[in-house]
Design a protein around this motif. Structure first.
Motif, mmCIF file in Angstrom:
data_model
loop_
_atom_site.group_PDB
_atom_site.id
_atom_site.type_symbol
_atom_site.label_atom_id
_atom_site.label_comp_id
_atom_site.label_asym_id
_atom_site.label_seq_id
_atom_site.Cartn_x
_atom_site.Cartn_y
_atom_site.Cartn_z
ATOM 1 N N ALA A 41 -0.638 48.008 -54.112
ATOM 2 C CA ALA A 41 0.991 47.576 -54.162
ATOM 3 C C ALA A 41 1.636 48.731 -53.805
ATOM 4 O O ALA A 41 2.637 48.527 -52.776
ATOM 5 C CB ALA A 41 1.173 47.058 -55.530
ATOM 6 N N GLU A 42 1.244 49.956 -54.329
ATOM 7 C CA GLU A 42 2.320 51.091 -54.181
ATOM 8 C C GLU A 42 2.403 51.690 -52.554
ATOM 9 O O GLU A 42 3.336 51.746 -51.991
ATOM 10 C CB GLU A 42 1.792 52.358 -54.865
ATOM 11 N N LEU A 43 1.008 51.656 -52.104
ATOM 12 C CA LEU A 43 0.757 51.992 -50.702
ATOM 13 C C LEU A 43 1.306 51.134 -49.673
ATOM 14 O O LEU A 43 2.241 51.310 -48.906
ATOM 15 C CB LEU A 43 -0.484 52.212 -50.475
ATOM 16 N N LEU A 44 0.982 49.615 -50.043
ATOM 17 C CA LEU A 44 1.647 48.567 -49.013
ATOM 18 C C LEU A 44 3.076 48.742 -49.022
ATOM 19 O O LEU A 44 3.906 48.530 -47.899
ATOM 20 C CB LEU A 44 1.291 47.278 -49.525
ATOM 21 N N ASP A 45 4.081 48.784 -50.250
ATOM 22 C CA ASP A 45 5.426 48.843 -50.307
ATOM 23 C C ASP A 45 5.774 50.070 -49.666
ATOM 24 O O ASP A 45 6.528 49.969 -48.881
ATOM 25 C CB ASP A 45 5.816 48.905 -51.693
ATOM 26 N N ALA A 46 5.156 51.256 -49.751
ATOM 27 C CA ALA A 46 5.628 52.491 -48.975
ATOM 28 C C ALA A 46 5.647 52.302 -47.289
ATOM 29 O O ALA A 46 6.456 52.651 -46.513
ATOM 30 C CB ALA A 46 4.889 53.802 -49.406
ATOM 31 N N LEU A 47 4.368 51.704 -46.934
ATOM 32 C CA LEU A 47 4.306 51.638 -45.504
ATOM 33 C C LEU A 47 5.172 50.613 -45.202
ATOM 34 O O LEU A 47 5.676 50.979 -43.878
ATOM 35 C CB LEU A 47 2.820 51.199 -45.294
ATOM 36 N N ASN A 48 5.454 49.497 -45.747
ATOM 37 C CA ASN A 48 6.174 48.627 -45.348
ATOM 38 C C ASN A 48 7.755 48.814 -45.276
ATOM 39 O O ASN A 48 8.379 48.841 -44.139
ATOM 40 C CB ASN A 48 6.305 47.198 -46.154
ATOM 41 N N THR A 49 8.026 49.909 -46.123
ATOM 42 C CA THR A 49 9.596 50.600 -46.329
ATOM 43 C C THR A 49 9.565 51.391 -44.938
ATOM 44 O O THR A 49 10.461 51.501 -44.399
ATOM 45 C CB THR A 49 9.541 51.251 -47.686
ATOM 46 N N LEU A 50 8.295 52.357 -44.836
ATOM 47 C CA LEU A 50 8.619 53.327 -43.776
ATOM 48 C C LEU A 50 8.717 52.627 -42.258
ATOM 49 O O LEU A 50 9.266 53.023 -41.557
ATOM 50 C CB LEU A 50 7.156 54.004 -43.760
ATOM 51 N N ILE A 51 8.102 51.204 -42.207
ATOM 52 C CA ILE A 51 8.426 50.819 -40.869
ATOM 53 C C ILE A 51 9.645 49.922 -40.711
ATOM 54 O O ILE A 51 10.039 49.316 -39.820
ATOM 55 C CB ILE A 51 7.257 49.652 -40.319
ATOM 56 N N GLY A 52 10.340 49.656 -41.734
ATOM 57 C CA GLY A 52 11.568 48.948 -41.988
ATOM 58 C C GLY A 52 11.479 47.587 -42.169
ATOM 59 O O GLY A 52 12.059 46.712 -41.698
ATOM 60 N N ALA A 53 10.343 47.104 -42.657
ATOM 61 C CA ALA A 53 9.609 45.861 -43.099
ATOM 62 C C ALA A 53 9.364 45.260 -44.277
ATOM 63 O O ALA A 53 8.512 44.560 -44.551
ATOM 64 C CB ALA A 53 8.590 45.485 -41.844
ATOM 65 N N GLU A 54 10.154 45.656 -45.273
ATOM 66 C CA GLU A 54 9.864 45.255 -46.674
ATOM 67 C C GLU A 54 9.429 43.966 -46.877
ATOM 68 O O GLU A 54 8.784 43.530 -47.307
ATOM 69 C CB GLU A 54 11.017 45.677 -47.728
ATOM 70 N N GLN A 55 10.507 43.054 -46.476
ATOM 71 C CA GLN A 55 10.341 41.614 -46.872
ATOM 72 C C GLN A 55 10.507 40.712 -45.801
ATOM 73 O O GLN A 55 10.915 39.431 -45.912
ATOM 74 C CB GLN A 55 11.508 41.024 -47.924
ATOM 75 N N GLU A 73 9.507 39.479 -41.268
ATOM 76 C CA GLU A 73 8.105 38.980 -40.512
ATOM 77 C C GLU A 73 7.423 40.102 -39.998
ATOM 78 O O GLU A 73 6.282 40.161 -39.323
ATOM 79 C CB GLU A 73 8.526 38.179 -39.520
ATOM 80 N N ARG A 74 8.091 41.157 -40.072
ATOM 81 C CA ARG A 74 7.484 42.625 -39.653
ATOM 82 C C ARG A 74 6.563 43.378 -40.527
ATOM 83 O O ARG A 74 5.835 44.386 -40.083
ATOM 84 C CB ARG A 74 8.512 43.575 -39.061
ATOM 85 N N ALA A 75 6.431 42.649 -41.496
ATOM 86 C CA ALA A 75 5.712 43.451 -42.721
ATOM 87 C C ALA A 75 3.985 43.395 -42.272
ATOM 88 O O ALA A 75 3.667 42.455 -41.627
ATOM 89 C CB ALA A 75 5.676 42.661 -44.153
ATOM 90 N N ILE A 76 3.361 44.303 -42.804
ATOM 91 C CA ILE A 76 2.135 44.651 -42.581
ATOM 92 C C ILE A 76 1.197 43.121 -42.731
ATOM 93 O O ILE A 76 1.324 42.978 -44.198
ATOM 94 C CB ILE A 76 1.664 45.748 -42.991
ATOM 95 N N PRO A 77 0.336 42.576 -42.012
ATOM 96 C CA PRO A 77 -0.438 41.606 -42.421
ATOM 97 C C PRO A 77 -1.565 42.001 -43.572
ATOM 98 O O PRO A 77 -2.051 43.339 -43.433
ATOM 99 C CB PRO A 77 -1.130 41.170 -41.186
ATOM 100 N N GLU A 78 -1.584 41.110 -44.521
ATOM 101 C CA GLU A 78 -2.705 41.428 -45.586
ATOM 102 C C GLU A 78 -4.065 41.826 -44.914
ATOM 103 O O GLU A 78 -4.624 43.029 -45.384
ATOM 104 C CB GLU A 78 -2.760 40.349 -46.469
#
Length: 123
Positions: A52-66, A68-73
């Motif tokens: 969860a920490e890594l996924l949140d960090a990566l999504n934040t880094l690419i500007g896609a926290e919540q 449709e651009r979020a990293i697919p599971e």
């Protein structure tokens, strides 16, 4: 959905480069920078990066926290599996440093390539 064109990828890579450079600013060595980055990403202070920490960090880094651009599971699970070399379902500081070193080398290569392209464009 993330940008699929070359320009969109370049913009995303520029964000990643800027973030990495920001983490390294003011640090004397790569080791210090990696330690600082790990500490900032380890939000619960466990000494490990959980999924969860890594996924949140990566999504934040690419500007896609919540959005449709979020990293697919599925993609994230595959990525995480490559990082988690001992299979304990968390990323140790050593595993993180190996990743950071590879990313930094890759970014340096891409930055050099971008500079060459800019020089060619100026001709």
């Amino acid at each position: 959905m993330p940008p699929k064109n070359k320009k969109g990828k370049k913009m995303a890579m520029k964000k990643v480069r800027a973030a990495i450079k920001g983490l390294m600013q003011g640090e004397d060595t790569f080791e210090q920078a990696a330690d600082k980055a790990f500490s900032e990403l380890d939000t619960d202070g466990s000494g490990f990066l959980e999924k969860a920490e890594l996924l949140d960090a990566l999504n934040t880094l690419i500007g896609a926290e919540q959005d449709e651009r979020a990293i697919p599971e599925k993609k994230f699970e595959k990525f995480f599996g490559k990082l988690d070399t001992d299979g304990d379902q968390k990323i140790s500081k050593d595993e993180f440093k190996k990743l950071a070193k590879r990313l930094f080398k890759q970014l340096q290569k891409e930055e050099d390539s971008d500079e060459e392209e800019e020089e060619e464009d100026d001709d």
